[in-house]
Design an enzyme around this catalytic site. Sequence first.
Site, PDB file in Angstrom:
ATOM      1  CB  CYS A  47      99.117  88.738 127.298  1.00  0.00           C
ATOM      2  SG  CYS A  47     100.297  87.623 126.552  1.00  0.00           S
ATOM      3  CB  CYS A  63     101.163  87.456 122.812  1.00  0.00           C
ATOM      4  SG  CYS A  63     101.274  85.783 123.624  1.00  0.00           S
ATOM      5  CB  CYS A  73      97.011  85.827 126.165  1.00  0.00           C
ATOM      6  SG  CYS A  73      97.674  86.042 124.560  1.00  0.00           S
ATOM      7  CB  CYS A  85     100.281  82.774 124.947  1.00  0.00           C
ATOM      8  SG  CYS A  85      99.741  83.817 126.169  1.00  0.00           S
ATOM      9  CG  ASP A  98     129.649  30.189 127.802  1.00  0.00           C
ATOM     10  OD1 ASP A  98     128.754  31.348 127.452  1.00  0.00           O
ATOM     11  OD2 ASP A  98     130.050  29.416 127.361  1.00  0.00           O
TER      12      ASP A  98
END
Lengths: 540, 196
Positions: free
Chosen positions: A26, A29, A97, A100, A356
């Site tokens: 794509c 990318c 793609c 990716c 306590d």
Amino acid sequence: MESTMYGAIQALPSEPVSDLLSIGVCPFCILRFFGIRDVVYSYPFLPSTLVECTTINLSKEPCNKKEQESFGHSNEQALDGRTCNNVSVNFDMSNPCIACLGIFQLEPGIDRQLDRICHERRERMAVTSKEKIIESVKKEGYQFDTFTVEISIPGIVMVRERAVWQHLQEKHGSQSRLQGKHLSEHVVSSKEALKGALIKSLEESLQAVHDSGSTFKIALRYKHPETVCELGFPGCSLKRKRGVMNEVNGDFTEPVESLVAIQRCLASISAKDFASIYPYPPPKCAVACNLDVSCYRTATLIGGRYLKFSRNISQSPWMIEEERKGDGSVQEIIADVVFPHFKADSYKFHASGREDIDVRMLGGGRPFMMEIVNARVLVSPDDIQKIEDSVNSLKEGWVKVRNLQLVGADARSSMLEGETEKQKQYTAVIWLSRCISNDEINDFMALKDLQIQQKTPVRVLHRRSPLVRPRMIHWLKLDRIEGTEHYYLLHLCSQAGTYIKEFVHGDLGRTYPNVGSLLKCEAEILQLDVTDIAMDLFNE
Amino acid sequence: MGETDSLNEKENGAPPHLSELQANTLYPSASDLPPEPPRAVLSNYDRFFVIDFMKGGHDQYIYRHNNGLCVIGLAPSHIAVDNDASVIAVDFNVGKRSRTEMKASGKRKSDACVLEPTSALCKVVCNNAEYIIRCCVRGALLEVNERLVKDPTLLNTKAASEGYIAIMMPRPADWNKASASFLTAAEYLKRKPPRQ
């Protein structure tokens, strides 16, 4: 910004770009593989611009390379350039793609060109990641003015990235833009590019500022069914050894692929070995990543000091076989007021030591901290003051708080230190089997930094290690209680971790010396109060 | 004194509604206090006794803390201490291993030795006789009172507190089994009233 983008895109070598487009990488990318950074990824017309520019460049290339520089300075020019040429660029957008797996293609933008190209897939996409994020943030009703985005990418995307890179290097490695470059330094990671693509528009939509230190996290988890573990990388296990605690709901999740391990394997494997494990360029895949969005806030920490005026309230809830011991607990009394303000998932209560159930906590109070998990609401210092006031106006008045405040994570370690390091002051009502003379009282009070040996008290020996603990009594003070012969008020200051009751009655001689042995009589303790915890923490 | 000053300062520094509360509640007055105080040994433990354990005059106590631990020691009527003579020595070197070497450690005391009710804890030596003190209940031996080695007369003076012999940790089932035959403090006093 547009012109910068044009310049950057235009300067890309058209041959490898069109090759990548044709094998199904794509446009986002592609930019990543050429190391282009910054806000370019948020530009909505990016995909079609890349296609346009490449088409023009390819058509111009044989004629005059220098002319490229003047091209594409405006949209019209670019479109013109394309219309007068017969060269076309092949691109395959029918599948996600190959690098990716569709992570970037979840962002449709408003690009009409791309709309046409991948109209069919767009139809199948219900919501885009941005819409998904905004919906998820709104659903939980978080208040925030900053946010940060956490992205997790499936391991297979890293493997495919490597495969594309290997293809690029082999086929176009001589290109000046790619020569001698390394994947890890040159290629922009999908996380970085995704942030570039998303953050600016998220800031606008969410009306908040992105800040990597923000306590409000938007987690984007991209998942894909293709796994890396089955590929058989030599000599390493890619699964985390243990499961991971989910911060948001406390569930224990199964061991998953360790991205760090995958990264390490990819960095060390040779091109030849890689080729035997995974094909390059990577095969087409019909299934795209899907996206899980979840939001959470990191722990909100509230510090302060508590006082306890009741001898029937424990510090934490104390149940014995479903029956409550005492009238309640400091933790619950405070949390019942504080916790609802934050619309949070859960809380943890920490204090600097504990007393306590039958011991009061007086003086300046004991430092404590509430860790509020996944708060939806942001509170102001004013709100905190109101919360403090409402704890202090509870009608029972058993527990009060002081100096309630929002604190940072460093307060946690100071508190733990107080548990083991700091001096504590006490006042006890004691009985002695004989009447002590004034001289004896003075001798007793002259004792300074008295070292005692304390065996683990019988009362806690069932759940604590049997040990002899040396402890320091820094000073002692003895007052007669008027009108009695055997009763005294004992004030003392001791090292953290001293069992005071045992120091008085001796615990069968297992704490030695003890008050009885020092005064040569029997000693019993009737009441005990903590009167001060010498720490600076939450003192103002 | 400096300490008192700092104590007062702290109280004065607290918000008014707090210091007021404290001033009223910190010190009890003479009229609030009982003529006799509650004794730690009495209020923290349930007291049980055995009479003539395996041999005549071998009377022992088992003080059971509400956490389940048992303190074992010599009852006032034990033949070793129920006379005017002093105890000369206490010897934990009985059985295969000296009881002082049987250390338990860690929260779970998983390395503790489990002893039977009839197992010996120590030997008490008097002028003319020796007496074996036993566990009375099956359980893990957590510690023996090594002070008795140096100061055996604690058995004559403070057998019920500092002169205890050992601390055991029985399992609930073992406790239930053993305690069925124990006498309560009241029953014991009826059978062995204190010597005048």
